[in-house]
Design a protein around this motif. Sequence first.
Motif, PDB file in Angstrom:
ATOM      1  N   CYS A  54       0.837  -1.198   0.000  1.00 22.11           N
ATOM      2  CA  CYS A  54       0.000   0.000   0.000  1.00 22.11           C
ATOM      3  C   CYS A  54       0.877   1.255   0.000  1.00 22.11           C
ATOM      4  N   ASN A  55       1.880   1.277   0.849  1.00 18.74           N
ATOM      5  CA  ASN A  55       2.754   2.438   0.922  1.00 18.74           C
ATOM      6  C   ASN A  55       3.612   2.578  -0.332  1.00 18.74           C
ATOM      7  N   ALA A  57       2.622   1.915  -3.362  1.00 23.42           N
ATOM      8  CA  ALA A  57       1.753   2.592  -4.336  1.00 23.42           C
ATOM      9  C   ALA A  57       1.649   4.079  -4.013  1.00 23.42           C
ATOM     10  N   LEU A  58       1.539   4.403  -2.730  1.00 30.84           N
ATOM     11  CA  LEU A  58       1.479   5.804  -2.321  1.00 30.84           C
ATOM     12  C   LEU A  58       2.762   6.532  -2.701  1.00 30.84           C
ATOM     13  N   TYR A  76      -2.081   5.588  -9.345  1.00 26.32           N
ATOM     14  CA  TYR A  76      -1.394   4.941  -8.221  1.00 26.32           C
ATOM     15  C   TYR A  76      -2.046   5.280  -6.876  1.00 26.32           C
ATOM     16  N   CYS A  80      -3.338   2.454  -4.327  1.00 26.82           N
ATOM     17  CA  CYS A  80      -3.106   2.528  -2.890  1.00 26.82           C
ATOM     18  C   CYS A  80      -4.406   2.329  -2.119  1.00 26.82           C
ATOM     19  N   TYR A  84      -5.436  -0.736   0.315  1.00 22.13           N
ATOM     20  CA  TYR A  84      -5.818  -0.361   1.676  1.00 22.13           C
ATOM     21  C   TYR A  84      -7.173  -0.964   2.039  1.00 22.13           C
TER      22      TYR A  84
END
Length: 102
Positions: A54-55, A57-58, A76, A80, A84
């Motif tokens: 997840c991070n 993608a962030l 993106y 994320c 999530y």
Amino acid sequence: VRKSYLYTKENEHRLEFDYRMGRLCHELKNYPEAIEFYNKTISSGKDSDSFMSCNAALQIALILEEQLKFKQAKDYFEVCLDIYSLCLGPISIHFAQKMPAT
């Protein structure tokens, strides 16, 4: 260092290796390589309950936003949010969207 991934056989170790390499390359402003490692993290960690995919993608979204590539950044950011919601469930997303901005 680039070949040290050969020694990480388990998926969780590989996931963390790719994520940490992405963070390192990102910090060194080597954005193409950071994005490459972040994408590997996303691919191998989509079904994991780890925060790393997840991070990743962030972090890609933030890099692309900084480069004024807003369409790709939006994609993106959505990846994320999708990851999530898979980890925490749609109820958590619902509450997060209702939280007041600070």
